[in-house]
Scaffold this active site. Structure first.
Site, PDB file in Angstrom:
ATOM      1  N   PHE A 209      19.335   1.488  -4.948  1.00 23.42           N
ATOM      2  CA  PHE A 209      20.073   0.615  -5.863  1.00 23.42           C
ATOM      3  C   PHE A 209      21.359   0.123  -5.203  1.00 23.42           C
ATOM      4  O   PHE A 209      22.430   0.097  -5.834  1.00 23.42           O
ATOM      5  CB  PHE A 209      20.381   1.328  -7.184  1.00 23.42           C
ATOM      6  CG  PHE A 209      19.160   1.613  -8.014  1.00 23.42           C
ATOM      7  CD1 PHE A 209      18.365   0.580  -8.491  1.00 23.42           C
ATOM      8  CD2 PHE A 209      18.795   2.925  -8.310  1.00 23.42           C
ATOM      9  CE1 PHE A 209      17.240   0.837  -9.257  1.00 23.42           C
ATOM     10  CE2 PHE A 209      17.674   3.195  -9.075  1.00 23.42           C
ATOM     11  CZ  PHE A 209      16.892   2.148  -9.553  1.00 23.42           C
ATOM     12  N   VAL A 210      21.252  -0.251  -3.940  1.00 26.75           N
ATOM     13  CA  VAL A 210      22.417  -0.750  -3.213  1.00 26.75           C
ATOM     14  C   VAL A 210      22.726  -2.153  -3.721  1.00 26.75           C
ATOM     15  O   VAL A 210      21.927  -3.073  -3.580  1.00 26.75           O
ATOM     16  CB  VAL A 210      22.158  -0.758  -1.700  1.00 26.75           C
ATOM     17  CG1 VAL A 210      23.355  -1.348  -0.968  1.00 26.75           C
ATOM     18  CG2 VAL A 210      21.870   0.654  -1.199  1.00 26.75           C
ATOM     19  N   ARG A 211      23.848  -2.292  -4.342  1.00 30.81           N
ATOM     20  CA  ARG A 211      24.324  -3.569  -4.866  1.00 30.81           C
ATOM     21  C   ARG A 211      25.777  -3.749  -4.432  1.00 30.81           C
ATOM     22  O   ARG A 211      26.406  -2.805  -3.965  1.00 30.81           O
ATOM     23  CB  ARG A 211      24.249  -3.590  -6.397  1.00 30.81           C
ATOM     24  CG  ARG A 211      22.864  -3.365  -6.977  1.00 30.81           C
ATOM     25  CD  ARG A 211      21.979  -4.601  -6.803  1.00 30.81           C
ATOM     26  NE  ARG A 211      20.768  -4.497  -7.615  1.00 30.81           N
ATOM     27  CZ  ARG A 211      19.653  -3.911  -7.225  1.00 30.81           C
ATOM     28  NH1 ARG A 211      19.611  -3.340  -6.028  1.00 30.81           N
ATOM     29  NH2 ARG A 211      18.581  -3.875  -8.005  1.00 30.81           N
ATOM     30  N   ALA A 212      26.286  -4.952  -4.612  1.00 28.95           N
ATOM     31  CA  ALA A 212      27.678  -5.199  -4.264  1.00 28.95           C
ATOM     32  C   ALA A 212      28.581  -4.283  -5.082  1.00 28.95           C
ATOM     33  O   ALA A 212      28.571  -4.325  -6.306  1.00 28.95           O
ATOM     34  CB  ALA A 212      28.029  -6.657  -4.512  1.00 28.95           C
ATOM     35  N   GLY A 213      29.309  -3.430  -4.393  1.00 27.66           N
ATOM     36  CA  GLY A 213      30.259  -2.564  -5.064  1.00 27.66           C
ATOM     37  C   GLY A 213      29.688  -1.276  -5.611  1.00 27.66           C
ATOM     38  O   GLY A 213      30.424  -0.484  -6.201  1.00 27.66           O
ATOM     39  N   ARG A 214      28.371  -1.019  -5.422  1.00 28.33           N
ATOM     40  CA  ARG A 214      27.800   0.240  -5.936  1.00 28.33           C
ATOM     41  C   ARG A 214      26.564   0.615  -5.146  1.00 28.33           C
ATOM     42  O   ARG A 214      25.923  -0.218  -4.505  1.00 28.33           O
ATOM     43  CB  ARG A 214      27.422   0.110  -7.412  1.00 28.33           C
ATOM     44  CG  ARG A 214      26.338  -0.936  -7.684  1.00 28.33           C
ATOM     45  CD  ARG A 214      25.476  -0.549  -8.867  1.00 28.33           C
ATOM     46  NE  ARG A 214      24.637   0.598  -8.585  1.00 28.33           N
ATOM     47  CZ  ARG A 214      23.705   1.039  -9.435  1.00 28.33           C
ATOM     48  NH1 ARG A 214      23.506   0.442 -10.585  1.00 28.33           N
ATOM     49  NH2 ARG A 214      22.966   2.093  -9.104  1.00 28.33           N
TER      50      ARG A 214
ATOM     51  N   CYS B   1       0.817  -1.203   0.000  1.00 20.89           N
ATOM     52  CA  CYS B   1       0.000   0.000   0.000  1.00 20.89           C
ATOM     53  C   CYS B   1       0.850   1.252   0.000  1.00 20.89           C
ATOM     54  O   CYS B   1       2.019   1.254   0.340  1.00 20.89           O
ATOM     55  CB  CYS B   1      -0.921   0.026   1.205  1.00 20.89           C
ATOM     56  SG  CYS B   1      -0.063   0.211   2.763  1.00 20.89           S
TER      57      CYS B   1
END
Length: 260
Positions: free
Chosen positions: A250-255, A111
């Site tokens: 957009f938290v990703r491994a290395g960025r 919601c």
């Protein structure tokens, strides 16, 4: 404020047999959870029936029902034919505040601003500006790497969001799960409030996208940084900037991308 799991007869996961296979699989449980305060209905949410005491406390703090955990005196879990009722008993002062500002929600796992009666009500509960922590350079990577192991239920069935409390160096200290991302965060902030945790020096990592509600709930808990694995919304960004809350998505491994 004990909750006895045996009273509920509802587990966080259920074992079901899909139609196209003979093998059993575990799936996340989703049930209506009604919150009543001193006998008056306040909200109905769809949630995973785990950590319900923390959910009630975190939800009440985020909604401005409580000024502190001490406003909540007791919780009784009452099974109902349609789901579960969390019967909250609060202080007299808290009860008067709620009667002056009554709000009924019709909650859904995905919601937005469910049940808000007017735009004026949207701004009725305004978090105080928060000060972001100073993160170590690899803090987001370290927290992200630790999140899968902390999502015990999700590892068994998938489909559950995770909310994690992490130190500024990225050490993951506490995590909660729910089929709804908002509920997962409420459970986490409720758990922190029960522990009287100092929330100024750490941050929240979410497995979900960054929505306005998550920014608002994070700020209401006195936490200055929210990091999410998926995309942010425009309102989430604007709200975070207005509050001085640091928002990463957009938290990703290395960025990772900082939006506020």
């Amino acid at each position: 404020m004990p909750i006895i799991a045996a009273m509920l007869n509802v587990d966080a996961l259920q074992t079901l047999k899909p139609l196209n296979t003979a093998a059993d699989e575990e799936v996340a449980t989703e049930v209506p959870v009604a919150l009543t305060v001193n006998g008056i209905s306040q909200a109905v949410m769809l949630a995973t029936p785990a950590d319900l005491e923390e959910f009630a406390l975190g939800f009440g703090l985020a909604e401005g029902w409580f000024t502190s955990r001490r406003d909540l005196l007791d919780i009784e879990v009452q099974p109902q034919p349609q789901g579960l009722e969390l019967a909250l008993t609060v202080t007299a002062a808290c009860d008067q505040r709620l009667k002056a500002r009554r709000r009924t929600l019709a909650g859904r796992t995905g919601c937005g601003l469910c049940g808000v009666d007017s735009l004026a009500e949207l701004a009725a509960v305004r978090p105080q500006p928060v000060l972001p922590p100073r993160l170590a350079g690899d803090a987001l990577d370290r927290a992200l790497a630790a999140l899968p192991a902390a999502q015990v239920l999700n590892a068994r069935c998938g489909g559950l969001h995770g909310a994690a409390w992490c130190q500024a160096d990225g050490e993951l200290l506490l995590a909660r799960e729910d089929i709804g991302r908002h509920n997962a965060l409420d459970k986490l902030t409720g758990a922190l409030a029960r522990r009287d945790a100092d929330t100024r020096g750490g941050f929240v990592l979410m497995s979900s996208r960054a929505s306005y509600e998550l920014v608002h709930k994070t700020a209401m808990a006195g936490i200055g940084l929210l990091a999410c694995m998926s995309a942010p919304s425009s309102l989430a960004i604007a709200t975070a900037r207005g509050l001085g809350l640091e928002l990463w998505a957009f938290v990703r491994a290395g960025r990772a991308t900082r939006y506020a």
